[in-house]
Design a protein around this motif. Structure first.
Motif, mmCIF file in Angstrom:
data_model
loop_
_atom_site.group_PDB
_atom_site.id
_atom_site.type_symbol
_atom_site.label_atom_id
_atom_site.label_comp_id
_atom_site.label_asym_id
_atom_site.label_seq_id
_atom_site.Cartn_x
_atom_site.Cartn_y
_atom_site.Cartn_z
ATOM 1 N N GLU A 54 0.821 -1.215 0.000
ATOM 2 C CA GLU A 54 0.000 0.000 0.000
ATOM 3 C C GLU A 54 0.854 1.264 0.000
ATOM 4 O O GLU A 54 0.372 2.354 -0.330
ATOM 5 C CB GLU A 54 -0.933 0.018 1.227
ATOM 6 C CG GLU A 54 -2.009 -1.037 1.211
ATOM 7 C CD GLU A 54 -1.561 -2.357 1.808
ATOM 8 O OE1 GLU A 54 -2.397 -3.275 1.915
ATOM 9 O OE2 GLU A 54 -0.371 -2.475 2.176
ATOM 10 N N LEU A 55 2.125 1.130 0.371
ATOM 11 C CA LEU A 55 3.030 2.284 0.382
ATOM 12 C C LEU A 55 3.635 2.576 -0.983
ATOM 13 O O LEU A 55 4.176 3.660 -1.210
ATOM 14 C CB LEU A 55 4.175 2.049 1.384
ATOM 15 C CG LEU A 55 3.806 1.927 2.860
ATOM 16 C CD1 LEU A 55 5.058 1.602 3.671
ATOM 17 C CD2 LEU A 55 3.168 3.218 3.373
ATOM 18 N N PHE A 56 3.556 1.619 -1.889
ATOM 19 C CA PHE A 56 4.317 1.728 -3.134
ATOM 20 C C PHE A 56 3.874 2.886 -4.027
ATOM 21 O O PHE A 56 4.640 3.346 -4.869
ATOM 22 C CB PHE A 56 4.247 0.411 -3.919
ATOM 23 C CG PHE A 56 4.906 -0.756 -3.222
ATOM 24 C CD1 PHE A 56 5.761 -0.563 -2.158
ATOM 25 C CD2 PHE A 56 4.646 -2.053 -3.645
ATOM 26 C CE1 PHE A 56 6.359 -1.640 -1.511
ATOM 27 C CE2 PHE A 56 5.252 -3.137 -3.008
ATOM 28 C CZ PHE A 56 6.101 -2.922 -1.942
ATOM 29 N N SER A 57 2.654 3.366 -3.854
ATOM 30 C CA SER A 57 2.174 4.488 -4.665
ATOM 31 C C SER A 57 2.613 5.838 -4.100
ATOM 32 O O SER A 57 2.386 6.878 -4.725
ATOM 33 C CB SER A 57 0.643 4.462 -4.755
ATOM 34 O OG SER A 57 0.054 4.631 -3.471
ATOM 35 N N LEU A 58 3.257 5.831 -2.936
ATOM 36 C CA LEU A 58 3.667 7.074 -2.271
ATOM 37 C C LEU A 58 5.104 7.404 -2.661
ATOM 38 O O LEU A 58 6.058 7.079 -1.956
ATOM 39 C CB LEU A 58 3.518 6.932 -0.759
ATOM 40 C CG LEU A 58 2.079 6.658 -0.283
ATOM 41 C CD1 LEU A 58 2.049 6.395 1.206
ATOM 42 C CD2 LEU A 58 1.164 7.823 -0.646
ATOM 43 N N SER A 59 5.242 8.050 -3.789
ATOM 44 C CA SER A 59 6.576 8.270 -4.363
ATOM 45 C C SER A 59 7.395 9.326 -3.636
ATOM 46 O O SER A 59 8.567 9.518 -3.945
ATOM 47 C CB SER A 59 6.437 8.658 -5.841
ATOM 48 O OG SER A 59 5.661 9.837 -5.989
ATOM 49 N N ASN A 60 6.797 10.024 -2.653
ATOM 50 C CA ASN A 60 7.542 11.042 -1.909
ATOM 51 C C ASN A 60 8.104 10.535 -0.586
ATOM 52 O O ASN A 60 8.823 11.267 0.097
ATOM 53 C CB ASN A 60 6.654 12.267 -1.644
ATOM 54 C CG ASN A 60 6.375 13.049 -2.911
ATOM 55 O OD1 ASN A 60 7.265 13.272 -3.723
ATOM 56 N ND2 ASN A 60 5.129 13.461 -3.089
ATOM 57 N N VAL A 61 7.772 9.314 -0.214
ATOM 58 C CA VAL A 61 8.286 8.765 1.046
ATOM 59 C C VAL A 61 9.800 8.602 0.966
ATOM 60 O O VAL A 61 10.335 8.043 0.008
ATOM 61 C CB VAL A 61 7.624 7.407 1.372
ATOM 62 C CG1 VAL A 61 8.345 6.723 2.531
ATOM 63 C CG2 VAL A 61 6.158 7.621 1.720
ATOM 64 N N LYS A 62 10.491 9.099 2.000
ATOM 65 C CA LYS A 62 11.952 9.042 2.032
ATOM 66 C C LYS A 62 12.479 7.983 2.998
ATOM 67 O O LYS A 62 13.523 7.381 2.744
ATOM 68 C CB LYS A 62 12.510 10.410 2.426
ATOM 69 C CG LYS A 62 12.310 11.481 1.374
ATOM 70 C CD LYS A 62 13.094 12.726 1.733
ATOM 71 C CE LYS A 62 13.074 13.714 0.562
ATOM 72 N NZ LYS A 62 13.957 14.871 0.807
ATOM 73 N N ASP A 63 11.798 7.802 4.114
ATOM 74 C CA ASP A 63 12.308 6.909 5.153
ATOM 75 C C ASP A 63 11.231 5.927 5.593
ATOM 76 O O ASP A 63 10.096 6.324 5.890
ATOM 77 C CB ASP A 63 12.769 7.701 6.379
ATOM 78 C CG ASP A 63 13.863 8.697 6.061
ATOM 79 O OD1 ASP A 63 14.663 8.423 5.154
ATOM 80 O OD2 ASP A 63 13.923 9.754 6.726
ATOM 81 N N ILE A 64 11.601 4.655 5.663
ATOM 82 C CA ILE A 64 10.724 3.624 6.206
ATOM 83 C C ILE A 64 11.454 2.913 7.341
ATOM 84 O O ILE A 64 12.553 2.368 7.149
ATOM 85 C CB ILE A 64 10.319 2.594 5.139
ATOM 86 C CG1 ILE A 64 9.509 3.261 4.017
ATOM 87 C CG2 ILE A 64 9.497 1.476 5.765
ATOM 88 C CD1 ILE A 64 9.155 2.303 2.889
ATOM 89 N N PHE A 65 10.841 2.902 8.509
ATOM 90 C CA PHE A 65 11.367 2.177 9.667
ATOM 91 C C PHE A 65 10.414 1.013 9.936
ATOM 92 O O PHE A 65 9.258 1.222 10.302
ATOM 93 C CB PHE A 65 11.440 3.096 10.885
ATOM 94 C CG PHE A 65 12.400 4.239 10.734
ATOM 95 C CD1 PHE A 65 13.706 4.132 11.186
ATOM 96 C CD2 PHE A 65 12.001 5.424 10.120
ATOM 97 C CE1 PHE A 65 14.595 5.189 11.049
ATOM 98 C CE2 PHE A 65 12.883 6.483 9.970
ATOM 99 C CZ PHE A 65 14.179 6.367 10.433
ATOM 100 N N ILE A 66 10.911 -0.194 9.770
ATOM 101 C CA ILE A 66 10.052 -1.377 9.902
ATOM 102 C C ILE A 66 10.818 -2.499 10.603
ATOM 103 O O ILE A 66 10.829 -3.649 10.171
ATOM 104 C CB ILE A 66 9.471 -1.778 8.516
ATOM 105 C CG1 ILE A 66 8.420 -2.879 8.630
ATOM 106 C CG2 ILE A 66 10.576 -2.113 7.525
ATOM 107 C CD1 ILE A 66 7.624 -3.125 7.374
ATOM 108 N N SER A 67 11.454 -2.145 11.702
ATOM 109 C CA SER A 67 12.196 -3.116 12.499
ATOM 110 C C SER A 67 11.249 -3.952 13.355
ATOM 111 O O SER A 67 10.104 -3.574 13.617
ATOM 112 C CB SER A 67 13.181 -2.399 13.431
ATOM 113 O OG SER A 67 14.199 -1.777 12.708
#
Length: 254
Positions: A54-67
């Motif tokens: 669902e995040l893949f369409s958000l082309s402005n996202v710079k940082d993902i924290f998924i620990s």
């Protein structure tokens, strides 16, 4: 298992930072695609098995924290996130280096520590923008010499693996032989370091005129190979910053 209402993000196109840590989530609602201003996503301590598509369409996202999730793989769709700059995937269930990352030219920092990765691909040299990488606490036995072609690499943490040698090409990385005053004495925390550009763009505050507002990456620099099986290193590593503090491998320097 928590599920968010499908319309929970409707009308929130101004949101730049989203924190959903510790919610037992395994999926995201489709309305997250409306968060066109989103820059940073926190998904730590949930039940995701992959980076949510669902995040893949958000082309402005710079940082993902998924620990501290259950991530086993990274879907190819992540290459649509053309602005992605940092991914923190520590403490998951990855057994392979996520190959889609090789196509993300803006990716600067990846933290894959505390997984079960045993192999680093040779074409990692495609990641020309990379400045920091952690593969600490994995099962890596061999590092490709092509790492030495990523000239911007500044922070490398390969501690607690099964390495028996380190490619001599790594010793020539220009930011590993720079003498740094005021070093932070650690390269463990670079994955969460601030970027100067975020002052205005993400946090909505102006940068102090003429002053640095964050610690520069070089002050987290170094090569960490603590807790490996390396017995001897080429003398070319004598000038590499922080190395001798991190290993007992034989290193004959004049």
């Amino acid at each position: 298992m928590l599920e968010l209402p499908d319309d929970i993000f409707s009308g929130l196109d101004h949101v730049t930072i989203l924190s959903l840590n510790e919610n037992k989530l395994s999926s995201l609602p489709s309305s997250i695609s409306e968060l066109k201003s989103l820059r940073v996503v926190y998904l730590d301590v949930n039940n995701f098995k992959s980076i949510p598509n669902e995040l893949f369409s958000l082309s402005n996202v710079k940082d993902i924290f998924i620990s501290r999730n259950m991530v086993e793989s990274v879907d190819q769709g992540v290459v649509k996130m053309i602005s992605l700059r940092r991914v923190v995937l520590s403490m998951n269930k990855l057994e392979e280096f996520p190959s889609p990352f090789l196509e993300l030219s803006n990716l600067k920092i990846i933290d894959l520590s505390l997984n079960s990765i045993s192999h680093v691909p040779k074409d990692i040299n495609k990641m020309k923008g990379l400045i920091g990488i952690s593969l600490a606490d994995n099962s890596v036995e061999f590092l490709p010499k092509e790492l030495g072609e990523i000239k911007g690499l500044t922070m490398l943490d390969f501690s607690s693996n099964k390495l028996k040698s380190i490619p001599v090409e790594i010793s020539a990385l220009p930011n590993l032989v720079v003498k740094v005053e005021g070093h932070r004495d650690s390269i463990k925390h670079f994955a969460t370091m601030d970027f100067e550009e975020d002052g205005k763009e993400i946090h909505g505050v102006g940068l102090l005129n003429g002053e640095k507002t964050v610690i520069p990456p070089i002050q987290y620099s170094g090569l960490n190979i603590l807790f490996n099986n390396v017995e001897r290193l080429d003398s070319s590593f004598c000038k590499v910053f922080f190395l001798k503090k991190d290993t007992d491998a034989l290193l004959e320097c004049n």
